[in-house]
Design an enzyme around this catalytic site. Structure first.
Site, mmCIF file in Angstrom:
data_model
loop_
_atom_site.group_PDB
_atom_site.id
_atom_site.type_symbol
_atom_site.label_atom_id
_atom_site.label_comp_id
_atom_site.label_asym_id
_atom_site.label_seq_id
_atom_site.Cartn_x
_atom_site.Cartn_y
_atom_site.Cartn_z
ATOM 1 N N ARG A 9 -0.628 -8.186 -3.980
ATOM 2 C CA ARG A 9 -0.356 -7.306 -2.698
ATOM 3 C C ARG A 9 0.248 -8.211 -1.564
ATOM 4 N NH1 ARG A 9 -2.422 -4.040 0.412
ATOM 5 N NH2 ARG A 9 -3.529 -5.076 2.226
ATOM 6 N N ASP A 46 -2.381 -6.001 13.536
ATOM 7 C CA ASP A 46 -2.639 -5.782 15.061
ATOM 8 C C ASP A 46 -4.224 -7.269 14.967
ATOM 9 O OD1 ASP A 46 -3.453 -3.687 12.499
ATOM 10 O OD2 ASP A 46 -5.179 -4.265 13.725
ATOM 11 N N GLY A 65 1.013 -1.402 -0.315
ATOM 12 C CA GLY A 65 -0.318 -0.023 -0.137
ATOM 13 C C GLY A 65 0.699 1.284 0.260
ATOM 14 N N SER A 123 -0.413 -4.827 5.336
ATOM 15 C CA SER A 123 -0.644 -6.422 6.870
ATOM 16 C C SER A 123 -2.587 -5.479 6.651
ATOM 17 C CB SER A 123 -0.336 -4.373 7.796
ATOM 18 O OG SER A 123 -1.032 -3.680 7.394
ATOM 19 N N ARG A 181 7.833 -5.136 13.183
ATOM 20 C CA ARG A 181 6.881 -5.929 11.906
ATOM 21 C C ARG A 181 7.972 -6.010 10.707
ATOM 22 N NH1 ARG A 181 2.856 -1.948 13.244
ATOM 23 N NH2 ARG A 181 3.705 0.451 12.038
ATOM 24 N N ARG A 187 6.980 2.083 1.285
ATOM 25 C CA ARG A 187 7.515 0.219 1.205
ATOM 26 C C ARG A 187 8.133 -0.307 -0.290
ATOM 27 N NH1 ARG A 187 6.263 -3.303 5.835
ATOM 28 N NH2 ARG A 187 7.400 -1.629 6.164
ATOM 29 N N ARG A 246 1.938 11.366 -8.809
ATOM 30 C CA ARG A 246 1.450 10.993 -7.408
ATOM 31 C C ARG A 246 2.096 10.859 -6.078
ATOM 32 N NH1 ARG A 246 -4.789 12.190 -6.732
ATOM 33 N NH2 ARG A 246 -5.064 13.160 -8.674
HETATM 34 N N1 HPA Z 1 -8.233 -2.288 9.281
HETATM 35 C C1 HPA Z 1 -8.516 -2.767 8.558
HETATM 36 N N2 HPA Z 1 -7.758 -2.780 7.695
HETATM 37 C C2 HPA Z 1 -6.148 -2.881 8.475
HETATM 38 C C3 HPA Z 1 -6.234 -2.778 9.181
HETATM 39 C C4 HPA Z 1 -7.441 -2.692 10.088
HETATM 40 O O1 HPA Z 1 -7.695 -2.881 11.274
HETATM 41 N N3 HPA Z 1 -4.846 -3.491 10.068
HETATM 42 C C5 HPA Z 1 -3.941 -3.264 9.052
HETATM 43 N N4 HPA Z 1 -4.817 -3.073 8.088
#
Ligand code: HPA
Length: 235
Positions: free
Chosen positions: A90, A207, A23, A93, A220, A27, A46
């Site tokens: 892709r 998370d 994303g 995370s 990470r 990165r 962009r």
């Molecule tokens: N929500 C949406 N996208 C994410 C999250 C989340 O909690 N954590 C990492 N990408």
């Protein structure tokens, strides 16, 4: 073609047939500088930095997609239709929905449920099930097995909403066995399917919605490396 509304390259053929899609554009730069041999930057429009280089002698590109389905929808469409990309992977995370999933675990999204309206453009007489390409799933799983890296394979949720007005809405998806939430895979899978291209989404758990734990950025990195080693070998 050298120019589309969101990507500009100096000359044709600058984008490889296989591309990794984080994303975050920074990165993408990190991946290019850390893992690729002779990376050449092909896009700066962009600040969606894109690079092509080689990994163990095989051509591979990497480019940041931005967050959300509209953004990855735009970049994946142009990459497939205008720059000849055939394999789109892709690397991102996600937030875990299941109690057995721990921080840094790796997830392969074999399918991507969604609360997005992206599929409506196809005018289907029913509900579409966005699915990863089996070819890439199988290859990724075999690579992970060879490396002894455990992976969780299942349905993920591509959500349009990060800050949800209903903090418990995720529990419904969890109850359907969905593993985790991210924000891009469903659009990627749909664009690839519509164009006859291959797509896959590999994630690391950053998370947990179950435990409310979250990773630190340096922690990470290790998990990220394991995911990257699987993704890069898909070239
Ligand atoms: N929500 C949406 N996208 C994410 C999250 C989340 O909690 N954590 C990492 N990408």
């Amino acid at each position: 073609m050298n120019k589309t509304p969101h990507i500009e390259v100096d000359r044709e053929g600058m984008v490889s047939k296989t591309i990794l899609l984080p994303g975050d554009p920074l990165r993408a730069r990190f991946i290019a500088e850390t893992y690729l041999e002779n990376p050449v930057r092909f896009n700066t429009v962009r600040n969606a930095f894109g690079y092509t280089g080689t990994y163990h002698g095989k051509d591979i590109s990497v480019m940041g997609t931005g967050m959300g389905m509209p953004s990855i929808g735009i970049y994946s469409y142009e990459l497939i239709h205008n720059y000849g990309v055939e394999n789109l992977i892709r690397v991102g995370s996600c937030g875990a929905f299941q109690p057995n999933l721990k921080l840094y675990d790796i997830i392969i999204g074999i399918s991507a449920s969604t609360n997005s309206n992206f599929a409506s453009q196809f005018g289907l007489p029913g509900t579409y099930a966005p699915t990863a390409s089996w070819k890439l799933v199988e290859k990724a799983v075999n690579i992970a097995r060879e490396k002894g890296t455990p992976v969780n394979i299942g349905n993920i949720l591509s959500s349009d909403i990060f800050y949800d007005d209903d903090p418990d809405s995720w529990k419904k998806w969890a109850g359907m066995g969905v593993l985790a939430v991210e924000m891009e895979a469903a659009a990627l899978y749909m664009n690839a399917a519509r164009a006859g291209a291959n797509a896959l989404c590999i994630l690391t758990v950053s998370d947990s919605l179950v435990t409310h734990e979250a990773t630190t950025s340096e922690e990470r990195q290790t998990a990220f490396t394991k995911m990257m080693e699987i993704a890069l070998e898909l070239a």
